[in-house]
Design a protein around this motif. Sequence first.
Motif, mmCIF file in Angstrom:
data_model
loop_
_atom_site.group_PDB
_atom_site.id
_atom_site.type_symbol
_atom_site.label_atom_id
_atom_site.label_comp_id
_atom_site.label_asym_id
_atom_site.label_seq_id
_atom_site.Cartn_x
_atom_site.Cartn_y
_atom_site.Cartn_z
ATOM 1 N N ASP A 66 19.657 -4.307 11.615
ATOM 2 C CA ASP A 66 18.771 -3.720 10.604
ATOM 3 C C ASP A 66 18.564 -2.215 10.782
ATOM 4 O OD1 ASP A 66 16.947 -3.420 12.682
ATOM 5 O OD2 ASP A 66 15.481 -4.820 11.861
ATOM 6 N N THR A 67 19.256 -1.614 11.748
ATOM 7 C CA THR A 67 19.074 -0.196 12.056
ATOM 8 C C THR A 67 19.320 0.705 10.861
ATOM 9 O OG1 THR A 67 19.774 -0.670 14.304
ATOM 10 C CG2 THR A 67 19.747 1.641 13.650
ATOM 11 N N ARG A 68 20.374 0.465 10.113
ATOM 12 C CA ARG A 68 20.687 1.349 8.987
ATOM 13 C C ARG A 68 19.678 1.195 7.850
ATOM 14 N NH1 ARG A 68 27.213 1.779 8.531
ATOM 15 N NH2 ARG A 68 27.413 3.293 10.208
ATOM 16 N N LEU A 69 19.142 0.002 7.680
ATOM 17 C CA LEU A 69 18.077 -0.187 6.683
ATOM 18 C C LEU A 69 16.850 0.628 7.078
ATOM 19 C CD1 LEU A 69 18.503 -4.019 6.262
ATOM 20 C CD2 LEU A 69 18.914 -2.321 4.472
ATOM 21 N N ARG A 70 16.513 0.587 8.347
ATOM 22 C CA ARG A 70 15.374 1.361 8.838
ATOM 23 C C ARG A 70 15.603 2.852 8.623
ATOM 24 N NH1 ARG A 70 11.907 -1.608 12.489
ATOM 25 N NH2 ARG A 70 12.682 -3.727 12.770
ATOM 26 N N ARG A 71 16.844 3.305 8.849
ATOM 27 C CA ARG A 71 17.160 4.726 8.655
ATOM 28 C C ARG A 71 17.031 5.138 7.194
ATOM 29 N NH1 ARG A 71 22.286 4.731 12.604
ATOM 30 N NH2 ARG A 71 21.152 4.841 14.564
ATOM 31 N N LEU A 72 17.426 4.252 6.277
ATOM 32 C CA LEU A 72 17.250 4.559 4.858
ATOM 33 C C LEU A 72 15.773 4.768 4.535
ATOM 34 C CD1 LEU A 72 19.707 2.012 3.168
ATOM 35 C CD2 LEU A 72 19.982 4.504 3.299
ATOM 36 N N THR A 73 14.936 3.841 5.021
ATOM 37 C CA THR A 73 13.499 3.951 4.780
ATOM 38 C C THR A 73 12.944 5.236 5.392
ATOM 39 O OG1 THR A 73 13.285 1.547 4.688
ATOM 40 C CG2 THR A 73 11.264 2.803 5.104
ATOM 41 N N GLU A 74 13.342 5.532 6.614
ATOM 42 C CA GLU A 74 12.867 6.745 7.279
ATOM 43 C C GLU A 74 13.287 8.004 6.521
ATOM 44 O OE1 GLU A 74 14.497 6.363 11.211
ATOM 45 O OE2 GLU A 74 13.092 4.762 11.734
ATOM 46 N N ALA A 75 14.528 8.040 6.051
ATOM 47 C CA ALA A 75 15.008 9.219 5.324
ATOM 48 C C ALA A 75 14.215 9.427 4.029
ATOM 49 C CB ALA A 75 16.497 9.072 5.014
ATOM 50 N N LEU A 76 13.920 8.331 3.347
ATOM 51 C CA LEU A 76 13.157 8.437 2.101
ATOM 52 C C LEU A 76 11.715 8.850 2.358
ATOM 53 C CD1 LEU A 76 14.662 5.323 0.347
ATOM 54 C CD2 LEU A 76 14.942 7.706 -0.392
ATOM 55 N N THR A 77 11.104 8.305 3.403
ATOM 56 C CA THR A 77 9.713 8.686 3.680
ATOM 57 C C THR A 77 9.624 10.087 4.272
ATOM 58 O OG1 THR A 77 9.737 7.476 5.780
ATOM 59 C CG2 THR A 77 8.862 6.330 3.870
ATOM 60 N N ASP A 78 10.693 10.570 4.917
ATOM 61 C CA ASP A 78 10.717 11.969 5.346
ATOM 62 C C ASP A 78 10.731 12.887 4.125
ATOM 63 O OD1 ASP A 78 10.719 11.247 8.015
ATOM 64 O OD2 ASP A 78 12.857 11.666 8.324
ATOM 65 N N GLN A 79 11.490 12.502 3.103
ATOM 66 C CA GLN A 79 11.597 13.303 1.877
ATOM 67 C C GLN A 79 10.317 13.197 1.030
ATOM 68 O OE1 GLN A 79 14.286 15.224 0.895
ATOM 69 N NE2 GLN A 79 13.236 15.855 -0.978
ATOM 70 N N TRP A 80 9.728 11.993 0.991
ATOM 71 C CA TRP A 80 8.529 11.745 0.183
ATOM 72 C C TRP A 80 7.439 11.135 1.072
ATOM 73 C CZ3 TRP A 80 13.419 10.721 -1.943
ATOM 74 C CH2 TRP A 80 13.756 11.533 -3.040
ATOM 75 N N PRO A 81 6.798 11.945 1.910
ATOM 76 C CA PRO A 81 5.782 11.406 2.826
ATOM 77 C C PRO A 81 4.568 10.822 2.097
ATOM 78 C CG PRO A 81 5.851 13.808 2.944
ATOM 79 C CD PRO A 81 7.002 13.381 2.088
ATOM 80 N N GLU A 82 4.386 11.197 0.830
ATOM 81 C CA GLU A 82 3.279 10.635 0.053
ATOM 82 C C GLU A 82 3.541 9.196 -0.371
ATOM 83 O OE1 GLU A 82 5.789 12.858 -3.091
ATOM 84 O OE2 GLU A 82 5.548 12.795 -0.921
ATOM 85 N N ALA A 83 4.709 8.660 -0.043
ATOM 86 C CA ALA A 83 5.066 7.285 -0.415
ATOM 87 C C ALA A 83 5.429 6.477 0.834
ATOM 88 C CB ALA A 83 6.230 7.295 -1.409
ATOM 89 N N PRO A 84 4.448 6.230 1.722
ATOM 90 C CA PRO A 84 4.771 5.449 2.926
ATOM 91 C C PRO A 84 5.070 3.997 2.553
ATOM 92 C CG PRO A 84 2.409 5.743 2.776
ATOM 93 C CD PRO A 84 3.027 6.579 1.664
ATOM 94 N N PRO A 85 5.934 3.332 3.331
ATOM 95 C CA PRO A 85 6.254 1.934 3.047
ATOM 96 C C PRO A 85 4.997 1.072 2.992
ATOM 97 C CG PRO A 85 7.662 2.798 4.783
ATOM 98 C CD PRO A 85 6.617 3.836 4.510
ATOM 99 N N TYR A 86 4.924 0.228 1.965
ATOM 100 C CA TYR A 86 3.809 -0.703 1.773
ATOM 101 C C TYR A 86 2.466 0.013 1.847
ATOM 102 C CZ TYR A 86 7.653 -3.913 2.341
ATOM 103 O OH TYR A 86 8.857 -4.557 2.192
ATOM 104 N N SER A 87 2.437 1.237 1.335
ATOM 105 C CA SER A 87 1.230 2.074 1.294
ATOM 106 C C SER A 87 0.626 2.302 2.674
ATOM 107 C CB SER A 87 0.184 1.469 0.349
ATOM 108 O OG SER A 87 0.709 1.359 -0.956
ATOM 109 N N GLY A 88 1.456 2.213 3.720
ATOM 110 C CA GLY A 88 0.996 2.455 5.080
ATOM 111 C C GLY A 88 0.256 1.300 5.720
ATOM 112 N N LYS A 89 0.321 0.105 5.126
ATOM 113 C CA LYS A 89 -0.418 -1.055 5.651
ATOM 114 C C LYS A 89 0.072 -1.536 7.010
ATOM 115 C CE LYS A 89 -1.318 -3.221 1.219
ATOM 116 N NZ LYS A 89 -1.084 -4.428 0.435
#
Length: 179
Positions: free
Chosen positions: A97-120
């Motif tokens: 699942d490492t590459r899936l995690r990297r996709l999420t990290e890259a997107l949240t680095d670009q858009w920190p106002e959109a944390p996964p699951y609203s930061g829950k």
Amino acid sequence: MADNSTSRFQAGQTGLIVRIPEAEPAVRAWRERFDPSARAGVPAHITVLFPFLDESRIDRGVRSALADVLGRHHAFDLRFESCGRFPGVLFLRPEPDTRLRRLTEALTDQWPEAPPYSGKFTEVVPHLTIADGQDDAVLEEIEADLLSKPPFTSRVSSVDLLVHDGAKWQDRASFALHG
């Protein structure tokens, strides 16, 4: 993008997912019964980022940035051969699942106002939800069925943007991964 009822979502909400069409033969019937997101039009998938930006914010610039961020990541394969659980939830575990995690990290680095699951959650665990809001007996029945089937692999070559229209999730765009 599991939910307990389609009314939990609001028109204009968006999410970024990886479709797993190879899972459909094994999981479709279970998801239709026990995963409200399936009834709301979401295919078998792994959530990369939900919620993303409101649809009103997704303009040409955001689409271009999504294409750029996601295009820096190479396509990859996932294997599904085991299940996992959260309280009341059964899911298929993608490996690795490492590459899936990297996709999420890259997107949240670009858009920190959109944390996964609203930061829950402190840790985001990539997963393909099969059943949500069920008791252990139901989850055990589904898991036994899924584990009786052969493992499968899926090629991840894109990330899709879905938008909730107030009733259902709709496709809006697909962003290719490199290669």
